[in-house]
Design a protein around this motif. Structure first.
Motif, PDB file in Angstrom:
ATOM      1  N   LYS A   1       0.854  -1.129   0.073  1.00  0.00           N
ATOM      2  CA  LYS A   1      -0.146  -0.042   0.171  1.00  0.00           C
ATOM      3  C   LYS A   1       0.677   1.017  -0.130  1.00  0.00           C
ATOM      4  O   LYS A   1       0.363   2.450  -0.076  1.00  0.00           O
TER       5      LYS A   1
ATOM      6  N   THR B   1       1.715   1.108  -4.436  1.00  0.00           N
ATOM      7  CA  THR B   1       0.513   0.652  -5.323  1.00  0.00           C
ATOM      8  C   THR B   1      -0.732   0.562  -5.108  1.00  0.00           C
ATOM      9  O   THR B   1      -0.862   0.346  -4.662  1.00  0.00           O
ATOM     10  N   THR B   2      -1.494   0.983  -6.259  1.00  0.00           N
ATOM     11  CA  THR B   2      -2.678   0.546  -5.993  1.00  0.00           C
ATOM     12  C   THR B   2      -2.929  -0.863  -6.133  1.00  0.00           C
ATOM     13  O   THR B   2      -4.529  -1.105  -5.837  1.00  0.00           O
TER      14      THR B   2
ATOM     15  N   ASP C   1      -6.672   7.103   3.994  1.00  0.00           N
ATOM     16  CA  ASP C   1      -5.422   6.738   3.481  1.00  0.00           C
ATOM     17  C   ASP C   1      -5.177   7.778   2.070  1.00  0.00           C
ATOM     18  O   ASP C   1      -4.302   8.214   2.047  1.00  0.00           O
ATOM     19  N   ARG C   2      -6.089   8.351   1.594  1.00  0.00           N
ATOM     20  CA  ARG C   2      -5.748   9.533   0.669  1.00  0.00           C
ATOM     21  C   ARG C   2      -5.281  10.898   1.451  1.00  0.00           C
ATOM     22  O   ARG C   2      -3.932  10.827   1.656  1.00  0.00           O
TER      23      ARG C   2
ATOM     24  N   HIS D   1      -1.649   9.325   2.466  1.00  0.00           N
ATOM     25  CA  HIS D   1      -0.331   8.908   1.102  1.00  0.00           C
ATOM     26  C   HIS D   1       0.037   7.422   0.703  1.00  0.00           C
ATOM     27  O   HIS D   1       0.697   6.765   0.580  1.00  0.00           O
TER      28      HIS D   1
ATOM     29  N   HIS E   1      -1.459   4.260  -0.890  1.00  0.00           N
ATOM     30  CA  HIS E   1      -2.001   3.406  -1.931  1.00  0.00           C
ATOM     31  C   HIS E   1      -3.248   2.374  -1.796  1.00  0.00           C
ATOM     32  O   HIS E   1      -3.129   1.354  -1.555  1.00  0.00           O
ATOM     33  N   SER E   2      -4.793   2.682  -2.531  1.00  0.00           N
ATOM     34  CA  SER E   2      -5.139   1.686  -2.790  1.00  0.00           C
ATOM     35  C   SER E   2      -6.192   2.628  -3.976  1.00  0.00           C
ATOM     36  O   SER E   2      -6.528   3.212  -4.367  1.00  0.00           O
TER      37      SER E   2
ATOM     38  N   ARG F   1      -7.967   6.055  -4.992  1.00  0.00           N
ATOM     39  CA  ARG F   1      -7.444   6.950  -5.851  1.00  0.00           C
ATOM     40  C   ARG F   1      -8.616   7.194  -6.340  1.00  0.00           C
ATOM     41  O   ARG F   1      -8.853   8.160  -7.461  1.00  0.00           O
TER      42      ARG F   1
END
Length: 283
Positions: free
Chosen positions: A128, A131-132, A187-188, A191, A193-194, A198
């Protein structure tokens, strides 16, 4: 010590072992063309539970900084300070040792591949951060179970269990996409990633639908390639119905039933498919 072990079992949600274990047992039954020896089944179960416990404990340790800040996870045992990082690290080492020993008890190939399996199941915890595709990495972590169980029974690798492994990969990614919608804003902001953070929750739920459609298709391919019959495919139909029901429980503006969709439905899916696969092979 017993209190700490209880907290560890709560932290790793040991009851969630029901997700991947039945699929490993399905693979073992097909590999043996019936029931493997009780000794083999015992060591498969030991390997599965120890590997999953290792992966979950590593996940909590590696995400400790985030868990302490996330309102959803800040009261979990490690994040709340009920367990020390040192104790959890010791638990991880012990689980790794048990897993490798179980693999050694199974056969030479299982033993040789055991470090690679540990690397795969722990690596997803770090994904995480960059990468998403993290949802599919956790799918891979659970998806190695059928391939491992096949090797445990036969001592060789064949392509057949890969179809089941792929089914689990997309099944797991699908329900992780749903589960991770709860943390989209967190998460946003941090920072991480998911797909939900995103691309948004509606896109994540749509992609989850696609993953679960692929799951059903791959389960059908596995059944066909393994020469399974009506009982197995009846189980697959039930899986498809339950997956459809799972997606009726959540909506972009209503995530209140995520836990029911995540644990109750998916736990039922794996157990039912094991039951119908067993009936198919027995009858």
């Amino acid at each position: 010590m017993s209190n700490k072990l209880g907290l560890v079992l709560r932290m790793i949600k040991v009851e969630h072992s029901v997700f991947a274990l039945p699929f490993a047992l399905i693979s073992a039954l097909v590999a043996a063309k019936g029931l493997p020896t009780w000794r083999t089944l015992l060591w498969i179960v030991v390997a599965m539970v120890s590997a999953r416990s290792c992966a979950m404990a590593f996940n909590r340790l590696s995400d400790l900084k985030f868990d302490r800040q996330n309102p959803r996870t800040k009261n979990w045992p490690l994040a709340a300070g009920l367990l020390s990082a040192r104790f959890v690290l010791l638990f991880i080492v012990i689980c790794c040792a048990i897993f490798v020993f179980a693999a050694y008890q199974l056969n030479h190939l299982a033993f040789l591949l055991s470090p690679i399996a540990l690397l795969i199941i722990c690596f997803y915890s770090l994904t995480k951060r960059f990468t998403t595709l993290s949802h599919w990495f956790i799918g891979l972590a659970l998806g190695v179970a059928p391939a491992g169980a096949w090797i445990a029974v036969r001592g060789t690798f064949d392509f057949l269990p890969v179809w089941l492994s792929l089914a689990i990969l997309f099944w797991t990614a699908g329900f992780d996409l749903i589960y991770s919608c709860q943390d989209a804003e967190f998460d946003r902001a941090h920072h991480l990633h998911s797909i939900p953070s995103r691309f948004g929750i509606p896109a994540a739920l749509m992609l989850s639908n696609v993953c679960h459609l692929l799951t059903v298709i791959l389960l059908c391919i596995f059944g066909y390639k393994a020469n399974l019959h009506a009982w197995y495919f009846a189980g697959v139909i039930l899986v498809a119905i339950l997956l459809f029901y799972e997606h009726t429980l959540v909506a972009p503006n209503d995530l209140s039933r995520v836990n029911e969709a995540f644990f109750t439905v998916n736990g039922l899916i794996s157990v039912l498919l094991l039951l119908f696969s067993s009936l198919d092979l027995y009858l």
